[in-house]
Scaffold this active site. Structure first.
Site, PDB file in Angstrom:
ATOM      1  CB  CYS A 145     -14.059   1.446  -0.492  1.00  0.00           C
ATOM      2  SG  CYS A 145     -13.434   3.105  -0.196  1.00  0.00           S
ATOM      3  CG  ASP A 180     -13.576   6.501  -1.345  1.00  0.00           C
ATOM      4  OD1 ASP A 180     -13.737   6.414  -0.115  1.00  0.00           O
ATOM      5  OD2 ASP A 180     -12.490   6.263  -1.898  1.00  0.00           O
ATOM      6  CG  HIS A 197      -8.457   0.315  -3.214  1.00  0.00           C
ATOM      7  ND1 HIS A 197      -7.679  -0.779  -2.846  1.00  0.00           N
ATOM      8  CD2 HIS A 197      -9.181   0.639  -2.105  1.00  0.00           C
ATOM      9  CE1 HIS A 197      -7.929  -1.084  -1.587  1.00  0.00           C
ATOM     10  NE2 HIS A 197      -8.837  -0.253  -1.119  1.00  0.00           N
ATOM     11  NE  ARG A 232     -11.106  -5.045   0.063  1.00  0.00           N
ATOM     12  CZ  ARG A 232     -10.318  -4.028   0.457  1.00  0.00           C
ATOM     13  NH1 ARG A 232     -10.842  -2.998   1.088  1.00  0.00           N
ATOM     14  NH2 ARG A 232      -9.018  -4.025   0.191  1.00  0.00           N
ATOM     15  CD  GLN A 286     -13.265  -1.483  -1.444  1.00  0.00           C
ATOM     16  OE1 GLN A 286     -12.439  -1.371  -0.552  1.00  0.00           O
ATOM     17  NE2 GLN A 286     -14.476  -1.984  -1.221  1.00  0.00           N
ATOM     18  NE  ARG A 317      -4.000   0.447   1.842  1.00  0.00           N
ATOM     19  CZ  ARG A 317      -5.247   0.562   2.295  1.00  0.00           C
ATOM     20  NH1 ARG A 317      -5.514   1.370   3.309  1.00  0.00           N
ATOM     21  NH2 ARG A 317      -6.233  -0.124   1.747  1.00  0.00           N
TER      22      ARG A 317
HETATM   23  N1  NVA Z   1      -9.980   6.687  -1.614  1.00  0.00           N
HETATM   24  C1  NVA Z   1      -9.636   6.266  -0.287  1.00  0.00           C
HETATM   25  C2  NVA Z   1      -9.854   4.805  -0.129  1.00  0.00           C
HETATM   26  C3  NVA Z   1      -9.573   4.276   1.244  1.00  0.00           C
HETATM   27  C4  NVA Z   1      -9.791   2.825   1.357  1.00  0.00           C
HETATM   28  C5  NVA Z   1      -8.192   6.614  -0.002  1.00  0.00           C
HETATM   29  O1  NVA Z   1      -7.348   6.431  -0.878  1.00  0.00           O
HETATM   30  O2  NVA Z   1      -7.893   7.075   1.100  1.00  0.00           O
HETATM   31  N1   CP Z   2     -11.553   0.014   1.913  1.00  0.00           N
HETATM   32  C1   CP Z   2     -10.292  -0.122   2.388  1.00  0.00           C
HETATM   33  O1   CP Z   2      -9.335  -0.367   1.636  1.00  0.00           O
HETATM   34  O2   CP Z   2     -10.205   0.008   3.728  1.00  0.00           O
HETATM   35  P1   CP Z   2      -8.870   0.104   4.592  1.00  0.00           P
HETATM   36  O3   CP Z   2      -8.204   1.405   4.246  1.00  0.00           O
HETATM   37  O4   CP Z   2      -9.348   0.039   5.992  1.00  0.00           O
HETATM   38  O5   CP Z   2      -7.978  -1.039   4.224  1.00  0.00           O
END
Ligand code: NVA
Ligand code: CP
Length: 299
Positions: free
Chosen positions: A255, A216, A128, A283, A131, A101
């Site tokens: 998500c 989101d 992502h 997930r 997701q 990540r």
């Molecule tokens: N768009 C959000 C998704 C989190 C799971 C982010 O990147 O923070």
């Molecule tokens: N939706 C998602 O990826 O959640 P987290 O950031 O908690 O992993």
């Protein structure tokens, strides 16, 4: 044989994605058991916080008979400047599969190029894909095949939105996107998706007839929103009134984490349309199936 990475949805052929989701359903029902990770290790290298993605991978690794090690980047030598590529070489020499990540998507690409084991994008600032495995699986569970359906994305044109565009191509559905002009998704992806994806000016236009509405947060990790963008995004809040303009049995997905009163109202998140808790649980099942796929099939 080349290593099979999962940096974006289109890294797997459509038939393989369908097989992964089918397998996820089998795992969820307890119909099958697999121990493909026995004696093997998944490492999670995360630059940003996570609840769902991390837990899903850790539980999935155990269910597959293996172990998972979580590395917070800030406690590794990356914090002191060790090159991403050097980290990839070392981690992949000791483990069997890696979920990363990170910030810029290019970092996942560079990491995968230097890795000798499969790499999974556990979120980058522009994608992502994990997701979307869960979202498509959740839609199928509730409404059957997503193929040919109309999906609406309302809000920030962020990493999840970009992955919805990729999903429209991989799973063959139509996608309407309503977002402020300054927060549009990746133009190249929109172009590649052709007729399947339509950019709409108003949320009402995007959701009309949609079988699924997704949104989101306003500010993604590593990003920010200024006051005028926040003001613009406010017009894209998913409300009960907006959901009533979608198809009569429309689903709502997010998500998570969600910010009630910002991108979505509590009435929608907790309302009859919402399948966000199934989406979160899925997930686990989809990532378990993904791990099995990447560990058993070469590219
Ligand atoms: N768009 C959000 C998704 C989190 C799971 C982010 O990147 O923070
Ligand atoms: N939706 C998602 O990826 O959640 P987290 O950031 O908690 O992993």
């Amino acid at each position: 044989m080349s290593i099979r990475h999962f940096l974006e949805l289109s890294d797997l052929p459509a038939a393989t994605l369908a097989a992964v989701l089918d397998r996820a359903g089998q795992f969820k029902r307890g119909a099958v058991h697999a121990d493909v990770l026995r004696g093997r290790t998944l490492v999670l290298l995360f630059e940003y916080p996570s609840t769902r993605t991390r837990l899903a991978f850790e539980v999935a690794a155990r269910r597959l008979g293996g172990s998972a090690i979580f590395l917070d980047c800030s406690s590794t030598q990356m914090q002191r400047g060790e090159l991403l590529e050097d980290t990839a070489r070392v981690l992949s020499s000791m483990t069997d599969i890696i979920a990363l990540r990170t910030s810029e998507h290019d970092r996942v690409v560079r990491f995968a190029e230097a890795s000798s084991v499969p790499v999974i994008n556990a979120l980058s600032q522009t994608r992502h894909p994990c997701q979307l495995l869960a979202d498509i699986h959740t839609f199928s569970e509730h409404r059957g095949a997503v193929r040919g359906q109309l999906v609406a994305w309302v809000g920030d044109g962020n990493n999840v939105c970009n992955s919805y565009i990729n999903a429209a191509r991989c799973f063959d559905f139509r996608l309407n996107i309503a977002c402020p002009p300054q927060r549009r998704p990746d133009a190249r992806l929109v172009e590649l998706a052709g007729q399947r994806v339509r950019l709409c000016t108003h949320p009402e236009e995007a959701v009309s007839g949609a079988a699924l509405v997704a949104t989101d947060v306003w500010a993604s990790m590593g990003g920010s929103v200024d006051a005028s963008t926040e003001q613009a995004l406010r017009a894209y809040q998913v409300t009960a009134e907006l959901m009533r303009k979608a198809a009569p049995d429309a689903l709502f997905m997010h998500c998570l984490p969600a910010h009630r009163g910002e991108e979505v109202t509590a009435a929608v998140l907790e309302g009859p349309w919402s399948v966000v808790w199934d989406e979160a649980e899925n997930r686990l099942h989809t990532q378990q199936a993904l791990l099995e796929c990447l560990l058993t099939q070469a590219g």
